[in-house]
Design a protein around this motif. Structure first.
Motif, PDB file in Angstrom:
ATOM      1  N   ARG A  66       0.814  -1.220   0.000  1.00 45.74           N
ATOM      2  CA  ARG A  66       0.000   0.000   0.000  1.00 45.74           C
ATOM      3  C   ARG A  66       0.847   1.269   0.000  1.00 45.74           C
ATOM      4  N   GLU A  70       0.553   4.033  -2.864  1.00 50.68           N
ATOM      5  CA  GLU A  70       0.196   5.428  -2.611  1.00 50.68           C
ATOM      6  C   GLU A  70       1.247   6.377  -3.175  1.00 50.68           C
ATOM      7  N   LEU A  84      -9.119   5.145  -5.236  1.00 55.59           N
ATOM      8  CA  LEU A  84      -8.440   5.895  -4.177  1.00 55.59           C
ATOM      9  C   LEU A  84      -8.880   5.409  -2.803  1.00 55.59           C
ATOM     10  N   LYS A  85     -10.170   5.189  -2.642  1.00 50.92           N
ATOM     11  CA  LYS A  85     -10.696   4.714  -1.362  1.00 50.92           C
ATOM     12  C   LYS A  85     -10.220   3.290  -1.062  1.00 50.92           C
ATOM     13  N   THR A  87      -7.563   1.532  -2.459  1.00 48.87           N
ATOM     14  CA  THR A  87      -6.134   1.211  -2.523  1.00 48.87           C
ATOM     15  C   THR A  87      -5.203   2.321  -2.065  1.00 48.87           C
ATOM     16  N   GLY A  88      -5.713   3.549  -1.968  1.00 50.03           N
ATOM     17  CA  GLY A  88      -4.858   4.678  -1.638  1.00 50.03           C
ATOM     18  C   GLY A  88      -4.232   5.318  -2.866  1.00 50.03           C
ATOM     19  N   ALA A  89      -4.536   4.788  -4.044  1.00 54.25           N
ATOM     20  CA  ALA A  89      -4.011   5.333  -5.300  1.00 54.25           C
ATOM     21  C   ALA A  89      -5.176   5.679  -6.221  1.00 54.25           C
TER      22      ALA A  89
END
Length: 128
Positions: A66, A70, A84-85, A87-89
């Protein structure tokens, strides 16, 4: 070196993954045989369809954590609130491809969506 980053829904089949890889390769005039590996977010480590597709292609699967996802997400061309929610990307497929290549990685273009799978191709600055 070219890496295919894969983003997917849970439970995708090898055929779905292969269709996305083929679509991305066709969109960017790359042959699947030119790929070095498939890259996936850590949360997809246990997806049998992804591993089966990699085996069919004769490629390894690179798992991206992660924090790496990111960090690499800053280079994404596509922005999905859902990705985005989860995986952070902003694009899991684009960020995993970039992270797998490392410093100097570039996307060949935005991800390609094929059903429940997205595929993005990143390279190290040298194309075959």
């Amino acid at each position: 070196m070219i890496v295919a980053g894969i983003g997917s829904a849970s439970g995708v089949t090898a055929a779905e993954v292969l269709a996305a890889v083929d679509a991305a390769c066709a969109a960017h005039a790359v042959e699947p045989s030119d790929l070095e590996a498939l890259a996936v977010p850590e949360m997809k480590t246990d997806e049998p369809g992804i591993h089966a597709a990699a085996q069919i292609l004769g490629k390894i699967v690179v798992v991206i954590g992660r924090a790496e996802l990111e960090a690499a997400g800053a280079g994404s061309l596509t922005h999905s609130a859902r990705s985005l929610k989860a995986t952070g990307a902003p694009s899991a497929s684009e960020a995993t491809a970039l992270a797998a290549i490392g410093a100097g990685a570039k996307l060949l273009g935005p991800r390609v969506a094929a059903g429940r799978v997205t595929c993005a191709l990143a390279y190290d600055g040298v194309l075959p």
